[in-house]
Motif scaffolding. Structure first.
Motif, PDB file in Angstrom:
ATOM      1  N   GLN A 172       1.364  -1.598  -0.013  1.00 23.76           N
ATOM      2  CA  GLN A 172       0.222   0.150  -0.318  1.00 23.76           C
ATOM      3  C   GLN A 172       0.393   1.257   0.219  1.00 23.76           C
ATOM      4  O   GLN A 172       2.120   0.778   0.611  1.00 23.76           O
ATOM      5  CB  GLN A 172      -0.829   0.072   1.368  1.00 23.76           C
ATOM      6  N   ALA A 173       0.890   2.520  -0.753  1.00 22.99           N
ATOM      7  CA  ALA A 173       0.643   3.479  -0.562  1.00 22.99           C
ATOM      8  C   ALA A 173      -0.083   4.553  -0.252  1.00 22.99           C
ATOM      9  O   ALA A 173      -1.031   4.361  -0.913  1.00 22.99           O
ATOM     10  CB  ALA A 173       1.840   3.391  -1.540  1.00 22.99           C
ATOM     11  N   PHE A 174       0.681   6.099   0.289  1.00 24.72           N
ATOM     12  CA  PHE A 174      -0.517   7.331   0.176  1.00 24.72           C
ATOM     13  C   PHE A 174      -0.434   8.454   0.149  1.00 24.72           C
ATOM     14  O   PHE A 174       1.334   8.929   0.053  1.00 24.72           O
ATOM     15  CB  PHE A 174      -0.902   7.288   1.552  1.00 24.72           C
ATOM     16  N   CYS A 175      -0.227   9.009  -0.748  1.00 25.82           N
ATOM     17  CA  CYS A 175      -0.435  10.310  -0.661  1.00 25.82           C
ATOM     18  C   CYS A 175      -1.046  12.025  -0.851  1.00 25.82           C
ATOM     19  O   CYS A 175      -2.051  11.384  -1.138  1.00 25.82           O
ATOM     20  CB  CYS A 175       0.407  10.580  -2.154  1.00 25.82           C
ATOM     21  N   ASN A 176      -1.031  12.620   0.074  1.00 29.09           N
ATOM     22  CA  ASN A 176      -2.058  13.844  -0.167  1.00 29.09           C
ATOM     23  C   ASN A 176      -2.176  14.362  -1.424  1.00 29.09           C
ATOM     24  O   ASN A 176      -1.915  13.483  -2.271  1.00 29.09           O
ATOM     25  CB  ASN A 176      -1.447  14.749   1.006  1.00 29.09           C
ATOM     26  N   LEU A 177      -3.636  15.130  -1.298  1.00 28.79           N
ATOM     27  CA  LEU A 177      -4.240  15.654  -2.259  1.00 28.79           C
ATOM     28  C   LEU A 177      -3.247  16.877  -3.053  1.00 28.79           C
ATOM     29  O   LEU A 177      -2.633  17.929  -2.448  1.00 28.79           O
ATOM     30  CB  LEU A 177      -5.471  16.130  -2.448  1.00 28.79           C
ATOM     31  N   ASN A 178      -3.248  16.991  -4.510  1.00 26.95           N
ATOM     32  CA  ASN A 178      -1.973  17.825  -4.724  1.00 26.95           C
ATOM     33  C   ASN A 178      -2.906  18.933  -4.896  1.00 26.95           C
ATOM     34  O   ASN A 178      -3.684  19.120  -5.035  1.00 26.95           O
ATOM     35  CB  ASN A 178      -1.661  18.009  -6.529  1.00 26.95           C
ATOM     36  N   GLU A 179      -2.698  20.893  -4.364  1.00 25.01           N
ATOM     37  CA  GLU A 179      -2.421  21.649  -4.327  1.00 25.01           C
ATOM     38  C   GLU A 179      -2.442  22.567  -5.483  1.00 25.01           C
ATOM     39  O   GLU A 179      -3.583  23.870  -5.324  1.00 25.01           O
ATOM     40  CB  GLU A 179      -2.373  22.508  -3.273  1.00 25.01           C
ATOM     41  N   GLY A 180      -2.045  22.293  -6.704  1.00 24.11           N
ATOM     42  CA  GLY A 180      -1.862  23.235  -7.668  1.00 24.11           C
ATOM     43  C   GLY A 180      -0.669  24.184  -7.516  1.00 24.11           C
ATOM     44  O   GLY A 180       0.189  23.066  -6.525  1.00 24.11           O
ATOM     45  N   LEU A 181       0.197  25.395  -8.040  1.00 22.72           N
ATOM     46  CA  LEU A 181       0.892  24.721  -8.188  1.00 22.72           C
ATOM     47  C   LEU A 181       0.667  27.094  -7.805  1.00 22.72           C
ATOM     48  O   LEU A 181      -0.539  27.351  -7.463  1.00 22.72           O
ATOM     49  CB  LEU A 181       1.567  25.952  -9.158  1.00 22.72           C
TER      50      LEU A 181
END
Lengths: 469, 469
Positions: A172-181
């Motif tokens: 399993q692996a996890f990552c937060n959500l991208n906010e943009g630039l």
């Protein structure tokens, strides 16, 4: 001098680099001229020899790189970090190897401050700085929690995370959500704009994505999206345009079908995803993390499993040395700047996103994405040459990640510490650049390499392992 | 022979192709050996000379190609063909130059039959064939109505059309909506699956798209989408993957906001667009049509304004010769086949979609889309070489359509009849292949060139114009 003269006159000898030859000749009274030349590689010769002669190495590297290539990646859920990795109150994850508030760079401090404000642990910036400096907030690398985060990588308990699963090895692996630039937390910004967006992501985006992802008949095959991106001018690190569009296409029917939510929220979610060309990055990174975690702990393997930076230090790990970090001060990227920013504004290299290069895409597959030179600098021939060069430091070509312009050759995959040391070619990473002053945000994008010292340490450790195996 | 000998001995002469030299030398008693060699070009030398010496030509071609490059493209509306181009009952538009039921190929007949069934003008296939053979249905080329249609291009009054506007020159252009691949009307299929889909497109897709497009604050800049596609591995004719995704991204927030429609219809529309990688083609084609219509009627210009095929004949028009068609029997594409289909199943070249090559993308910009060789055949070096070759038959490089792998060189734009004749390089088109039996649908995709005879006729006509100007 004629050919006859060459054979009859006493020889004059030019010896390039290898003392053992010139010393022996000099002992015989010959006229020897030494040229100060070294092969471009590095590393203690005894270590290089120990590693080269380790009988386990070839098979171990084969196992390790085949695990990378075999790994799959499915998007199975979206959940808050508190739930999914048990992230506790007053704990923050960050990118790269371990660090402290004292050693943290500007953008890392900015992101940590922003996360304390976002979580309500501090009332204002000074208060946040105080509790961070007092050690009241536990800091831990993302990589220690099967997690990766771009740039500062700061992940707090209330942030929603993509939850990915490797159906082949079960990881399993996890990552937060991208906010943009621009002004975003991961680039070290923490103003009201940043905090308002994070609150919207927590209250609107996350819950809608969770319902949408859970309602999908088949989980999104993220590896397949990444493979298609290489056919569409993305390299998966700093170009994620096609990937973000494919993600939008795959998620949008399920997003639209989410019930009990105002249609204005649905439209806003679609607009947010559609307006962020890096939205896919936070799905690509855990896809690479799944594959590289599958290749962990293969005794005798000299292949990298992690390249990561915390804005102060660059750290690597290898399959043969487990969780041990080999760190050295991070270099500063060279590239193109936004607006009026310039080289003096750039922080040293930061982020877990070099997991993309560790996986064989990003800078390693720049040939697939010639348009990226307009974002990170360099020329189109440079992009092609970079990929060619990375084949020299890798163990395999990943057939799932085919690069059309190279005649569909697979991406250069599985960075071998021994090959890096022998050739002297350090891995090529392309990356975003954060402003070195906390609160600035993104200042540009560019190209960077790991410090050679990381590889020298890893080489020594692997050689010790080889000698004692 | 030494250098001195060469100068003192009688010369032996080898003359390649140009009789006027060898005849003159022979008349002086020289030893002349003729080699039967011709330049690879074609055309009557007197015509070539007349055109080459036409004092209007350079300026006229400059005007024509600059109009192509200056033209813009905005999506301003979606309306039924009955309303937008006043298409009357019992009238059908088709691709390519004019044709009759008798001269129509299998897929064209299939599409005409399907359209009669779709409009309710016929009760069954036999009935449709009867009224078509009896001349009860008026057939007219799309190109005569500021319209383009892929493959058979059959457009009936109830079909919805994209309505595009050129904000620079004020032109308008239209195209029906793309049905997807496989068993589809434009490929000559007309079974229940085809008719059911067309009815859904009429009753659900069209009205929703109309409301969505009309609600957009800014019209979609289709030219800009096309330009971005070339950075994303599309060439805009047979690869429209990135373009279709960008179209989905741009339209989806407005589609979701359409009121008074079941959310299941909204989700189905998003799924239909997301499932069709050629959805953009029907926006790209009228974008090219706008630009080429802007370049019509420039006296003295030898630049093409139309390349189009009706499945029987290939037709071209030039800026210097107005609406006049120069036609010849269409070639059959060579390429890759779907399933068990093979070369014997392919119909000759069909469709208005060669407007993309006329505009400088598609086959002309294959270097931007190396992955397309997996769809249309050939190799990656072929794709690069094709674009290089097309620079030799065009008047300009369109800076708006930059090809990253060529160092961001603009696409080869403005096909010059004189350059084609002089070099003998015929324009390279990549195309879908329809089954030659009515009702089959798509059998593959491949590469094809126009018949040389079209260019020979155009050359003669342009030379006549030049002589009488």
């Amino acid at each position: 001098m004629t050919l006859g003269g060459l054979l009859s006159a006493p020889p004059a000898i030019v010896a390039a680099g290898v003392d053992v030859f010139s010393d022996a000749l000099r002992a015989q009274g010959a006229d020897v001229h030494d040229v100060d030349w070294r092969p471009p590689g590095f590393g203690d010769p005894a270590d290089l020899a120990a590693l080269a002669l380790d009988p386990r190495r070839n098979a171990a590297n084969r196992v390790a790189v085949e695990r990378i290539m075999a790994a799959g990646s499915q998007l199975v859920d979206v959940r808050p970090a508190r739930e999914v990795i048990g992230l506790e109150d007053r704990t923050l994850l960050h990118s790269g190897p371990p660090l402290t508030w004292e050693t943290a760079s500007g953008p890392m401090r900015g992101a940590l401050i922003g996360a304390c404000l976002f979580e309500g642990w501090a009332t204002d910036v000074e208060d946040a700085e105080r509790i961070l400096a007092a050690g009241e907030i536990t800091l831990d690398p993302c990589h220690h929690h099967r997690t990766v985060g771009p740039m500062a990588g700061v992940t707090s308990p209330s942030m929603w995370m993509w939850c990915l699963k490797d159906p082949v090895h079960g990881g399993q692996a996890f990552c937060n959500l991208n906010e943009g630039l621009g002004k975003v937390l991961r680039m070290g910004a923490f103003n009201d704009e940043v905090l308002t967006r994070l609150a919207w992501m927590r209250d609107v985006l996350g819950p809608i994505l969770q319902k949408a992802v859970r309602s999908m008949a088949d989980p999104l095959d993220v590896k397949s999206v990444l493979a298609q991106m290489l056919q569409m001018g993305d390299e998966g690190h700093n170009r994620n345009r096609a990937g973000s569009l494919m993600t939008l296409r795959e998620l949008s029917p399920s997003i639209v079908a989410v019930e009990g939510v105002p249609s204005s929220d649905i439209a806003e979610v679609l607009r947010f995803i559609g307006g962020n060309e890096h939205f896919f990055l936070n799905l690509g990174m855990p896809t690479a993390k799944l594959a590289l975690d599958a290749a962990r702990d293969v005794p005798g393997s000299s292949m990298l499993t992690v390249m990561s930076r915390n804005g102060t230090e660059f750290g690597i790990q290898t399959a043969g040395t487990g969780d041990r970090w080999f760190t050295a001060p991070a270099n500063t990227p060279v590239g193109l700047f936004l607006g009026d920013y310039g080289p003096d504004d750039a922080n040293p290299d930061i982020g877990d996103s070099a997991i993309m290069e560790t996986y064989g895409v990003g800078g390693f597959s720049m040939a697939a994405a010639p348009a990226i030179v307009r974002f990170v600098g360099g020329t189109v021939p440079d992009a092609l040459a970079t990929t060619e060069r990375m084949y020299q430091v890798t163990l395999a070509e990943n057939p799932a990640m085919a690069i059309p312009i190279m005649g569909f050759r697979g991406s250069p995959t599985g960075i071998d510490v021994l090959k890096v040391a022998r050739t002297g070619w350090l891995p090529q990473i392309n990356t975003g650049m954060a402003g070195r002053i906390a609160g600035t945000g993104q200042v540009g994008a560019g190209l960077v390499q790991p410090p050679q010292a990381c590889f020298e340490q890893a080489l020594t450790a692997l050689a010790e392992e080889a000698r004692t195996a």
